[in-house]
Design a protein around this motif. Structure first.
Motif, PDB file in Angstrom:
ATOM      1  N   HIS A   1      -5.238   1.918  -1.018  1.00 57.72           N
ATOM      2  CA  HIS A   1      -5.614   2.766   0.118  1.00 57.72           C
ATOM      3  C   HIS A   1      -7.090   2.646   0.480  1.00 57.72           C
ATOM      4  O   HIS A   1      -7.470   2.931   1.611  1.00 57.72           O
TER       5      HIS A   1
ATOM      6  N   PRO B   1      -1.107   3.257  -4.506  1.00 52.10           N
ATOM      7  CA  PRO B   1      -2.204   4.024  -3.930  1.00 52.10           C
ATOM      8  C   PRO B   1      -3.585   3.387  -4.132  1.00 52.10           C
ATOM      9  O   PRO B   1      -4.516   3.674  -3.374  1.00 52.10           O
TER      10      PRO B   1
ATOM     11  N   ARG C   1      -5.257  -4.572   3.498  1.00 52.54           N
ATOM     12  CA  ARG C   1      -3.951  -4.060   3.046  1.00 52.54           C
ATOM     13  C   ARG C   1      -2.818  -4.914   3.601  1.00 52.54           C
ATOM     14  O   ARG C   1      -1.888  -5.280   2.882  1.00 52.54           O
TER      15      ARG C   1
ATOM     16  N   PRO D   1       0.801  -1.222   0.000  1.00 58.63           N
ATOM     17  CA  PRO D   1       0.000   0.000   0.000  1.00 58.63           C
ATOM     18  C   PRO D   1       0.838   1.279   0.000  1.00 58.63           C
ATOM     19  O   PRO D   1       0.340   2.342  -0.365  1.00 58.63           O
ATOM     20  N   HIS D   2       2.111   1.182   0.341  1.00 58.05           N
ATOM     21  CA  HIS D   2       2.979   2.359   0.310  1.00 58.05           C
ATOM     22  C   HIS D   2       3.420   2.696  -1.113  1.00 58.05           C
ATOM     23  O   HIS D   2       3.770   3.842  -1.398  1.00 58.05           O
TER      24      HIS D   2
END
Length: 128
Positions: A88, A85, A95, A81-82
């Motif tokens: 999110h 996007p 996640r 998730p980093h």
């Protein structure tokens, strides 16, 4: 072309054809074109033994610097998730599980056993 080579070509053709329906995903069309182009070059006899040896190493013969590893790394990029996007909107638990499964995929795809046979085939060519 012998029967085994013809069957392998058919399997690859079928796989590429099946994946062609997913060419709306950015980059997939380029990957499939590359696979088909490489397959055609092999079938036409355009590769030398040295080129074939290098191709095997690039495809799966050297964990960490081959396409199998790159695919595993892309999976972790897509499942993190980093870096993605789009994830999110998922719940925190989703996640976390998505990222964990991506990390497991990378671990499995970088297992030396995955690369052993392509590496051995590449090495066998150098003894010609």
């Amino acid at each position: 072309m012998n029967a085994l080579a013809a069957a392998a070509a058919t399997d690859l053709d079928n796989t590429i054809d099946d994946l062609a329906g997913l060419d709306w995903i950015p980059g997939i069309d380029h990957i499939l074109t590359g696979l088909r182009t490489t397959q055609d070059a092999i079938t036409r006899g355009d590769l030398t033994p040295d080129t074939t040896q290098t191709l095997l190493a690039v495809l799966a013969g050297s964990a960490g610097v081959d396409l199998i590893t790159a695919i595993g790394q892309l999976i972790t990029h897509a499942t993190n998730p980093h870096t993605n996007p789009a994830l999110h909107t998922l719940t925190r638990a989703q996640r976390k599980e998505t990222q964990h499964q991506g990390e497991l995929a990378l671990f499995d795809l970088t297992d030396p056993r995955i690369h052993q046979h392509a590496s051995a085939a590449s090495a066998a060519i150098s003894h010609h």
